[in-house]
Design an enzyme around this catalytic site. Structure first.
Site, PDB file in Angstrom:
ATOM      1  N   CYS A   1      23.708   2.945   5.054  1.00  0.00           N
ATOM      2  CA  CYS A   1      23.338   1.832   4.185  1.00  0.00           C
ATOM      3  C   CYS A   1      23.423   0.542   4.991  1.00  0.00           C
ATOM      4  CB  CYS A   1      24.277   1.762   2.984  1.00  0.00           C
ATOM      5  SG  CYS A   1      26.002   1.428   3.435  1.00  0.00           S
TER       6      CYS A   1
ATOM      7  N   HIS B   1      33.859   5.442   7.586  1.00  0.00           N
ATOM      8  CA  HIS B   1      34.487   6.757   7.512  1.00  0.00           C
ATOM      9  C   HIS B   1      33.522   7.846   7.966  1.00  0.00           C
ATOM     10  CE1 HIS B   1      37.873   5.492   4.530  1.00  0.00           C
ATOM     11  NE2 HIS B   1      38.183   5.278   5.795  1.00  0.00           N
TER      12      HIS B   1
ATOM     13  N   CYS C   1      31.867  -5.060   4.198  1.00  0.00           N
ATOM     14  CA  CYS C   1      30.560  -5.028   3.546  1.00  0.00           C
ATOM     15  C   CYS C   1      30.443  -6.205   2.585  1.00  0.00           C
ATOM     16  CB  CYS C   1      30.394  -3.715   2.790  1.00  0.00           C
ATOM     17  SG  CYS C   1      28.883  -3.656   1.810  1.00  0.00           S
TER      18      CYS C   1
ATOM     19  N   GLU D   1      39.480   0.511   0.799  1.00  0.00           N
ATOM     20  CA  GLU D   1      38.781  -0.512   0.014  1.00  0.00           C
ATOM     21  C   GLU D   1      39.635  -0.951  -1.170  1.00  0.00           C
ATOM     22  OE1 GLU D   1      34.987  -1.100  -2.940  1.00  0.00           O
ATOM     23  OE2 GLU D   1      34.774   0.396  -1.346  1.00  0.00           O
TER      24      GLU D   1
ATOM     25  N   CYS E   1      27.795  -0.123  -5.526  1.00  0.00           N
ATOM     26  CA  CYS E   1      26.739  -0.725  -4.710  1.00  0.00           C
ATOM     27  C   CYS E   1      25.417   0.026  -4.852  1.00  0.00           C
ATOM     28  CB  CYS E   1      27.170  -0.806  -3.250  1.00  0.00           C
ATOM     29  SG  CYS E   1      26.929   0.699  -2.304  1.00  0.00           S
TER      30      CYS E   1
ATOM     31  N   SER F   1      34.581   8.383   0.821  1.00  0.00           N
ATOM     32  CA  SER F   1      34.566   8.416  -0.646  1.00  0.00           C
ATOM     33  C   SER F   1      33.179   8.718  -1.183  1.00  0.00           C
ATOM     34  CB  SER F   1      35.064   7.074  -1.199  1.00  0.00           C
ATOM     35  OG  SER F   1      34.938   7.022  -2.602  1.00  0.00           O
TER      36      SER F   1
ATOM     37  N   SER G   1      27.814   6.621   5.401  1.00  0.00           N
ATOM     38  CA  SER G   1      28.344   6.363   6.740  1.00  0.00           C
ATOM     39  C   SER G   1      27.979   7.458   7.735  1.00  0.00           C
ATOM     40  CB  SER G   1      29.870   6.197   6.677  1.00  0.00           C
ATOM     41  OG  SER G   1      30.469   7.246   5.952  1.00  0.00           O
TER      42      SER G   1
END
Length: 315
Positions: free
Chosen positions: A12, A41, A96, A126, A198, A227, A270
């Site tokens: 992303c 990650h 981010c 996070e 997101c 995650s 990721s």
């Protein structure tokens, strides 16, 4: 066996930016560059950056003086920022921007004297960074809930002065149920104008649902500590489609595909595309054919680089 590919999948905009920040810092300043926590990650990405001179640490007390430090895409608490500033460390922030948006919301609730509820997974970096945006010195508090049971058991000080935010990489379906539970229990609760989950998480979850509907088995390329990758696997399984989370082709087991006609492949936000290609090659070596992409949502979002790295890279 036929291979079908989710669209979109993989990197992303936030992950692209975070990795590029580390790469450009290495190019401009040379190694070593210290990175607090894995920048994203994914085992493959982290190992590649480590080989180029990045040093990954969990806490700033592992960082010597007079070096460059990069904060990971997951964000950090205000305490970590203060520690870095107090030591005079040069910092590039790879948080981010969509996580930063949540940080700003939490800080605003804190300033306004509203208690805050964070929907998220305990122990995720996070979540730790987001909870660390709340200043409880004025008598407020921030609470973490993961599911409806947590909501039912939650005790707040003033239900009339309450707001919620969410981790950005959660299951949309699960989060919707938790938000409904919060609104039922605390009718006056406020929240963000737009869902904090997101765009990339939403798009990849929509795509894996389509994939699971059309395939006999789903492979999610991503690391176990990711995650959003775990949520993709869970979504496929909830649709009664066997699903496996794999770091890459080396994790494949041929027995997974006994009697299978359609294999679906997606990748967490990721996970680089090179890993997907490796999985496709291995499956094709076992007799699979094609690698057709399903119709999906086009993504054209980009996030800007820190100014110093952006300017220096053009010299």
């Amino acid at each position: 066996m036929q291979i079908k590919l989710a669209n979109p999948r993989g990197f992303c905009a936030g992950v692209d930016r975070a990795i590029e920040i580390v790469n450009r810092a290495l190019e401009v300043f040379g190694p070593p560059i210290y990175v607090r926590h894995e920048v994203v990650h994914n085992k493959f990405v982290v190992e590649d950056l480590r080989n180029r001179g990045a040093i990954f640490v969990e806490e700033l007390d592992q960082v010597p003086d007079d070096v460059i430090v990069i904060f990971s895409a997951h964000g950090v608490s205000q305490a970590v920022r203060s520690e870095a500033a107090g030591r005079g460390l040069k910092v590039f922030d790879a948080t981010c921007p969509l996580v930063t948006k949540v940080h700003i919301e939490v800080a605003r609730y804190s300033r306004d004297g509203r208690e805050c509820i964070l929907i998220g997974h305990a122990g995720h970096p996070e979540v730790e960074g987001t909870m660390g945006q709340y200043d409880a010195s004025n008598g407020g508090a921030i609470y973490l809930v993961e599911d409806e049971k947590d909501v039912a058991e939650l005790q707040v000080r003033n239900p009339e002065r309450l707001a919620f935010v969410t981790q950005t990489t959660l299951s949309m379906d699960d989060t919707s149920r938790v938000i409904d539970a919060l609104r039922t229990r605390f009718p006056a609760i406020g929240g963000p104008r737009k869902d904090d989950i997101c765009y990339a998480t939403q798009n990849r979850q929509d795509a894996v649902k389509q994939l699971a509907d059309e395939c006999d088995v789903v492979l999610v390329v991503g690391s176990p500590n990711s995650s959003n990758s775990n949520r993709l696997r869970e979504l496929a399984e909830r649709m009664a489609t066997p699903a496996y989370l794999i770091d890459g082709a080396e994790d494949l087991q041929r027995s997974w595909f006994d009697g299978v006609e359609r294999i679906g492949i997606t990748a967490g936000a990721s996970a680089p595309e090179v890993l997907v290609r490796g999985v496709i090659q291995q499956l094709q070596a076992w007799g699979a054919t094609g690698a057709d992409e399903l119709a999906g949502r086009e993504e054209n979002i980009t996030f800007s680089m820190p100014k110093e790295l952006r300017v220096r890279s053009l010299l």
